[in-house]
Design a protein around this motif. Structure first.
Motif, mmCIF file in Angstrom:
data_model
loop_
_atom_site.group_PDB
_atom_site.id
_atom_site.type_symbol
_atom_site.label_atom_id
_atom_site.label_comp_id
_atom_site.label_asym_id
_atom_site.label_seq_id
_atom_site.Cartn_x
_atom_site.Cartn_y
_atom_site.Cartn_z
ATOM 1 N N GLU A 76 0.863 -1.106 0.047
ATOM 2 C CA GLU A 76 0.228 -0.094 0.053
ATOM 3 C C GLU A 76 0.998 1.388 0.101
ATOM 4 O OE1 GLU A 76 -3.253 0.452 -0.522
ATOM 5 O OE2 GLU A 76 -3.251 -1.482 -0.939
ATOM 6 N N ALA A 77 2.014 1.191 0.737
ATOM 7 C CA ALA A 77 2.921 2.247 0.797
ATOM 8 C C ALA A 77 3.487 2.470 -0.440
ATOM 9 C CB ALA A 77 3.971 2.341 2.039
ATOM 10 N N TYR A 78 3.874 1.583 -1.132
ATOM 11 C CA TYR A 78 4.547 1.528 -2.463
ATOM 12 C C TYR A 78 3.407 2.061 -3.485
ATOM 13 C CZ TYR A 78 6.593 -0.017 -7.024
ATOM 14 O OH TYR A 78 7.508 -0.081 -8.141
ATOM 15 N N LYS A 79 2.272 1.666 -3.558
ATOM 16 C CA LYS A 79 1.125 2.229 -4.257
ATOM 17 C C LYS A 79 0.943 3.646 -4.450
ATOM 18 C CE LYS A 79 -2.524 -0.440 -4.967
ATOM 19 N NZ LYS A 79 -3.686 -1.219 -4.254
ATOM 20 N N ASN A 80 0.754 4.010 -2.825
ATOM 21 C CA ASN A 80 0.655 5.629 -2.750
ATOM 22 C C ASN A 80 1.789 6.361 -3.214
ATOM 23 O OD1 ASN A 80 -1.521 5.309 -1.553
ATOM 24 N ND2 ASN A 80 -0.540 4.721 0.533
ATOM 25 N N GLU A 81 3.163 5.705 -3.141
ATOM 26 C CA GLU A 81 4.343 6.430 -3.686
ATOM 27 C C GLU A 81 4.288 6.615 -5.283
ATOM 28 O OE1 GLU A 81 9.004 6.322 -4.211
ATOM 29 O OE2 GLU A 81 8.113 4.408 -3.254
ATOM 30 N N ILE A 82 3.962 5.491 -6.055
ATOM 31 C CA ILE A 82 3.872 5.496 -7.413
ATOM 32 C C ILE A 82 2.734 6.418 -7.796
ATOM 33 C CG2 ILE A 82 3.544 3.943 -9.326
ATOM 34 C CD1 ILE A 82 6.258 3.673 -7.656
ATOM 35 N N LYS A 83 1.429 6.510 -7.307
ATOM 36 C CA LYS A 83 0.495 7.103 -7.600
ATOM 37 C C LYS A 83 0.867 8.507 -7.636
ATOM 38 C CE LYS A 83 -2.820 5.356 -5.074
ATOM 39 N NZ LYS A 83 -3.994 4.945 -4.281
ATOM 40 N N PHE A 88 -0.036 9.909 -11.330
ATOM 41 C CA PHE A 88 -0.985 11.344 -11.245
ATOM 42 C C PHE A 88 -0.127 12.351 -11.749
ATOM 43 C CE2 PHE A 88 -3.913 9.117 -7.858
ATOM 44 C CZ PHE A 88 -4.558 8.664 -9.012
ATOM 45 N N LYS A 89 1.075 12.424 -11.525
ATOM 46 C CA LYS A 89 1.952 13.321 -11.935
ATOM 47 C C LYS A 89 1.878 13.780 -13.399
ATOM 48 C CE LYS A 89 6.785 15.168 -11.527
ATOM 49 N NZ LYS A 89 8.004 14.778 -10.946
ATOM 50 N N GLU A 90 1.980 12.595 -14.095
ATOM 51 C CA GLU A 90 1.934 12.954 -15.733
ATOM 52 C C GLU A 90 1.217 11.612 -16.190
ATOM 53 O OE1 GLU A 90 5.306 15.514 -17.299
ATOM 54 O OE2 GLU A 90 6.079 13.667 -16.256
ATOM 55 N N PRO A 91 -0.067 11.532 -15.917
ATOM 56 C CA PRO A 91 -0.780 10.368 -16.650
ATOM 57 C C PRO A 91 -0.594 10.124 -18.008
ATOM 58 C CG PRO A 91 -2.224 12.052 -16.035
ATOM 59 C CD PRO A 91 -0.871 12.507 -15.717
ATOM 60 N N MET A 92 -0.334 11.098 -18.801
ATOM 61 C CA MET A 92 -0.395 10.831 -20.280
ATOM 62 C C MET A 92 1.033 10.215 -20.641
ATOM 63 S SD MET A 92 1.320 13.817 -19.427
ATOM 64 C CE MET A 92 0.135 14.701 -18.992
ATOM 65 N N LYS A 93 2.143 10.078 -19.861
ATOM 66 C CA LYS A 93 3.179 9.675 -20.192
ATOM 67 C C LYS A 93 3.418 7.836 -20.167
ATOM 68 C CE LYS A 93 5.518 13.626 -20.213
ATOM 69 N NZ LYS A 93 6.364 14.143 -21.542
#
Length: 384
Positions: free
Chosen positions: A157-164, A169-174
């Motif tokens: 869960e911690a990993y998922k939050n970091e990746i999101k 979410f930072k650059e979803p088009m990339k």
């Protein structure tokens, strides 16, 4: 059901592909040292798995150069020698240079010419670190089955939050955001759109962004289909959890029998295991918890099977072929209910969430369910 997510073996990286009729080319060049006489493959990661595009037998210099037609939206490839791989994304006619050393090129490489490829390397290294930490927890004999599983879930869960937060979410088009969606832990997706509502939203966010930047791209459409199918599955689970079930259907003398085909096509009855202590496990292999649970179950089975323990595992996976692949090497009874989350067994056994398990004593009588046990191994020993 439509095949919207590829099998766990193809999900070890990502699933992406569509053709291109453009004559413009991209180039991947570089050097892989210490790999003389090894064959280096360039593979496109399609929806149906890796597709070989080119290959070269490396000489003492280790130099290579590949080229292929560019696609109309970001595309994904990998460089591979044996089971060592380097992930590459291409979104134009760029030239990407890779410098690596074999063996160990999956982590020991440098990439230039593509920001997406640089970030994909970051993500790959983070995924490897997560996998290693999960294995360390699994191998920690001082932790109980439940404590190890809880620790791994919190870590994921911690990993998922970091990746999101820092990537998707930072650059979803990339391209790297798309790559991150399909990272795995063992054979299970870290972001699980089949069971986790928040993960469906992550897939939908990337799908919406790709619609804007790459209209009509197949992978964008695939993401939308995954999100829609995920919401359907989650509604089924939520509706089932809202049902009020008489717990007396479970706490009865003897047991509600289960009659299902195992992974070899043989009908297996739960009641045929009378005389053994049985761990009745309800499981979905296409979940993030699966690898850790299977390793723990294998450890328990190896310790106590000779003393009279048997495992009767009911899979609710929708993909029969995937289930057979995952259970081919397991030594216990592996059956599958094709009804999946609509199985009447979930009602009969008052199951509100998956995974879950029960212990049966040697008379084939229900002894306890997981929520009633603090130490599974101690309970097993008391029944043997």
């Amino acid at each position: 059901m439509k095949r919207l997510i590829v099998k766990a073996a193809a999900l070890a990286l990502i699933t992406v592909a569509f053709g291109s009729c453009s004559k413009e080319k991209f180039h991947i060049t570089g050097t892989i040292s210490n790999a003389k006489d090894s064959v280096l493959y360039l593979e496109n990661l399609s929806l149906d798995g890796p597709v070989a595009k080119d290959s070269v037998k490396l000489d003492e210099t280790g130099r290579f150069a590949f080229a292929d037609n560019r696609a109309e939206a970001p595309e994904f490839y990998r460089l591979r020698i044996a089971n060592q791989i380097i992930n590459i994304s291409v979104d134009s006619t760029e030239t990407i240079n890779v410098e690596a050393s074999y063996p160990g090129m999956a982590t020991n490489y440098k990439v230039e010419g593509s920001k997406n490829c640089e970030v994909i390397k970051e993500l790959a290294l983070k995924q490897i670190d997560l996998q290693n930490r999960a294995i360390a927890i699994q191998q920690n004999n001082s932790l109980s089955y439940e404590a190890a599983g809880d620790s791994i879930m919190k870590m994921v869960e911690a990993y998922k939050n970091e990746i999101k937060r820092n990537y998707i979410f930072k650059e979803p088009m990339k391209a790297y955001a798309y790559f991150a969606l399909f990272q795995t832990l063992g054979n299970s997706l870290i972001f699980n759109p089949r069971e986790v509502k928040d993960d469906v939203k992550v897939f939908a966010a990337v799908a919406t962004s790709w619609d804007t930047y790459y209209p009509n791209a197949l992978r964008g459409k695939n993401l939308h289909n995954i999100a829609i199918e995920g919401m359907k599955q989650i509604r089924i689970v939520e509706n089932r959890q809202n049902q009020v079930i008489d717990a007396s259907k479970v706490n009865v003398t003897n047991i509600i029998d289960i009659n299902l085909l195992d992974n070899k096509g043989v009908m297996r009855n739960l009641t045929d295991l009378k005389g053994k202590v049985v761990l009745l496990d309800f499981h979905v292999f296409a979940t993030k918890e699966s690898p850790a649970r299977i390793m723990k179950l294998r450890d328990i089975y190896n310790k106590y099977h000779a003393q009279g323990l048997e495992i009767y595992q009911v899979s609710l996976d929708p993909d029969e072929h995937f289930w057979k692949q995952q259970t081919a090497a397991l030594p216990w009874v592996c059956v599958r209910d094709a009804r999946g989350l609509e199985s009447s067994l979930l009602v009969s056994y008052n199951i509100q969430g998956i995974p879950t398990f029960f212990l049966l004593d040697r008379t084939n009588t229900l002894y306890k369910r997981d929520a009633q046990m603090k130490d599974l191994e101690a309970e097993i020993k008391s029944l043997l």
